[in-house]
Design an enzyme around this catalytic site. Structure first.
Site, PDB file in Angstrom:
ATOM      1  N   HIS A 180       0.866  -1.179   0.000  1.00  0.00           N
ATOM      2  CA  HIS A 180       0.000   0.000   0.000  1.00  0.00           C
ATOM      3  C   HIS A 180       0.902   1.228   0.000  1.00  0.00           C
ATOM      4  CE1 HIS A 180      -3.725  -2.147   0.471  1.00  0.00           C
ATOM      5  NE2 HIS A 180      -3.337  -2.727   1.608  1.00  0.00           N
ATOM      6  N   CYS A 223      -0.531   2.521  -4.378  1.00  0.00           N
ATOM      7  CA  CYS A 223      -1.245   3.762  -4.636  1.00  0.00           C
ATOM      8  C   CYS A 223      -0.315   4.945  -4.389  1.00  0.00           C
ATOM      9  CB  CYS A 223      -2.461   3.882  -3.725  1.00  0.00           C
ATOM     10  SG  CYS A 223      -3.750   2.676  -4.094  1.00  0.00           S
TER      11      CYS A 223
END
Length: 227
Positions: A180, A223
């Site tokens: 992430h 991301c």
């Protein structure tokens, strides 16, 4: 290529004192000057000021190309792939190409964060991405080494463990991070941040001499902001 020996001499004069103190042969090319600049941390994808100083004085027509590159790099800061911009001088001094002949070709490290301490953050399907990367880079003659579920501190430790002379007989380095993230950072499984720049900067000419003049490629699957 169109820069004369006089241009090269002028360029060396425009650079800081630590650069001018280096011993140079009369036949040195501008490309070799750029490689030395990278080694001394005077040239990097986010540090073009010295290059622009040179061009303003001897090739002002190139300034727009450098500025276009900087704008492109800014636009790509949200993308997932990062490249080192400086090439190695090959056996033929006229060819700006990377040497890609060693076997193994280099190390490919994969940091795969799937199981986060916060169970709502588990990256399901991460195994398929890991298997695909292993298959591709093994086929390309890389030594693939995987590091699973690392905290922020362990990500830093894992990256720094490759910051030595193990690359001396290899021609390339690949780093893949699956995790992430947010703009400019990735997360360890403990939810703590690691700036991407902290990772890439471990492999500059000063920090990792055995990778000087060799491609250092970073794939970040995470991301990078909401947009």
């Amino acid at each position: 290529e169109s820069m004369s020996s006089r241009d090269v001499k002028h360029a060396k004069f425009l650079l800081p004192g630590k650069f001018r103190k280096c011993t140079w042969e009369d036949t040195v090319t501008m490309r070799e000057v750029f490689i030395k600049m990278e080694k001394l941390d005077l040239l990097a994808e986010n540090n073009m000021e010295h290059l622009k100083t040179i061009c303003r004085n001897i090739r002002s027509d190139l300034i727009w190309k450098i500025e276009a590159y900087e704008r492109h790099q800014g636009a790509c800061s949200r993308e997932t792939t990062f490249f080192s911009p400086v090439m190695e001088v090959g056996e033929n001094q006229m060819d700006a190409v990377y040497r890609m002949r060693s076997r193994p070709l280099g190390y490919c490290i994969i940091i795969n964060n799937r199981n986060f301490h916060d169970e709502t953050k588990i990256r399901r399907g991460a195994e398929a991405d890991l298997v695909s990367l292993q298959k591709v880079f093994k086929k390309l003659h890389f030594t693939v080494e995987c590091h699973n579920d690392l905290t922020a501190d362990k990500i830093r430790m894992a990256v720094k463990s490759y910051q030595n002379d193990i690359h001396k007989r290899r021609d390339c380095f690949i780093c893949c991070i699956l995790s992430h993230g947010d703009k400019g950072i990735v997360y360890g499984v403990d939810g703590k941040r690691v700036p991407i720049r902290d990772i890439t900067s471990c492999f500059t000419g000063q920090q990792c001499p055995s990778l000087i003049g060799k491609p250092k490629i970073f794939f970040i699957q995470a991301c990078q902001g909401e947009k």
